[in-house]
Design an enzyme around this catalytic site. Structure first.
Site, mmCIF file in Angstrom:
data_model
loop_
_atom_site.group_PDB
_atom_site.id
_atom_site.type_symbol
_atom_site.label_atom_id
_atom_site.label_comp_id
_atom_site.label_asym_id
_atom_site.label_seq_id
_atom_site.Cartn_x
_atom_site.Cartn_y
_atom_site.Cartn_z
ATOM 1 N N HIS A 186 3.260 10.901 0.400
ATOM 2 C CA HIS A 186 4.205 10.325 1.358
ATOM 3 C C HIS A 186 5.667 10.395 0.894
ATOM 4 C CE1 HIS A 186 0.788 8.771 3.607
ATOM 5 N NE2 HIS A 186 0.318 8.227 2.490
ATOM 6 N N HIS A 204 0.848 -1.197 0.000
ATOM 7 C CA HIS A 204 0.000 0.000 0.000
ATOM 8 C C HIS A 204 0.880 1.242 0.000
ATOM 9 C CE1 HIS A 204 -3.746 2.251 1.750
ATOM 10 N NE2 HIS A 204 -3.188 2.880 0.729
ATOM 11 N N GLU A 221 0.825 8.103 -3.914
ATOM 12 C CA GLU A 221 1.720 7.699 -2.829
ATOM 13 C C GLU A 221 2.984 8.551 -2.819
ATOM 14 O OE1 GLU A 221 1.158 5.453 -0.316
ATOM 15 O OE2 GLU A 221 -0.874 5.582 -1.111
#
Length: 229
Positions: free
Chosen positions: A122, A64, A118
């Protein structure tokens, strides 16, 4: 004249030191999250799922994300809006990403939107130590180091739709990697609590597994289902 030169040197050193401080990492540890999403649990819920345009993923845990976090439970996000996701920078990783980091969101996609999200949310927050290619390759290599399906299978925990105690799942993972993991559950269409995601912690270098300073909120029931896929 000598004093002027000395003053300029001091200013240059100060600017250099300031630059180092500003570009140093600003987080305490990483969560490595494998849906480490179990695809069976993702799909066996009311939100359902869509297979990637590249085909049905393997019956294995997938990635993930790799998420920088603070010890107080908060986390940085979207740290550098100017650092755009660039598929050309990860072209050497595309096949591995499609296999180990697939998207299950609807509508069906090739993964680029998922990976871009992502990275933006992040990855840009770890950019001081991991460039874009290193961010994704680090996560892919971590998955190779942590074969969750095998770790659980070695303890008799199989994705066959049976119920297993939450503690047995935790114990199996700790026995496999040497550290506690946090288990996230979701609910299937029948209301059963099922194994969904596994959170494993790494130090701020992204290289070494470590004890989690803090776990996310939420909990599973005592017995959880490990759905087939």
């Amino acid at each position: 004249m000598m004093e002027l030169k000395l003053s300029m040197v001091v200013k240059l050193l100060w600017i250099h030191c300031l630059a180092i401080v500003c570009t140093s990492q600003d987080f305490d540890f990483f969560y490595f999250v494998q849906q480490t999403q179990w695809p069976g649990a993702y799909c066996d819920s009311k939100q359902s799922c869509c297979y990637p345009s590249t085909g049905k993923p393997a019956s294995d845990f997938s990635i993930h994300g790799l998420w920088p976090n603070y010890k107080d439970g908060s986390y940085p996000s979207n740290c550098d809006p100017g650092s755009n996701f660039d598929p050309s920078k990860i072209s050497n990783l595309t096949q591995r990403l499609q296999r180990d980091w697939p998207t299950l969101a609807c509508p069906s996609g090739d993964g680029l939107q998922f990976w871009a999200h992502e990275w933006s949310k992040h990855g840009t927050c770890s950019e001081s130590i991991l460039n874009q290619n290193e961010y994704f390759s680090t996560a892919l290599n971590l998955k190779e180091r942590v074969n969750l399906l095998q770790i659980l299978g070695d303890s008799g925990i199989q994705p066959n739709g049976d119920l297993y105690s939450l503690e047995s799942v935790k114990d199996a993972i700790k026995g496999g990697i040497g550290y506690d993991a946090w288990i996230q559950c979701n609910t299937d269409t029948s209301g059963n609590s099922q194994l969904y995601q596994v959170y494993i912690c790494l130090d701020a270098s992204g290289s070494n597994f470590t004890d989690c300073p803090i776990f996310p909120h939420g909990k599973c029931r005592h017995n959880i289902e490990f759905p087939s896929f």
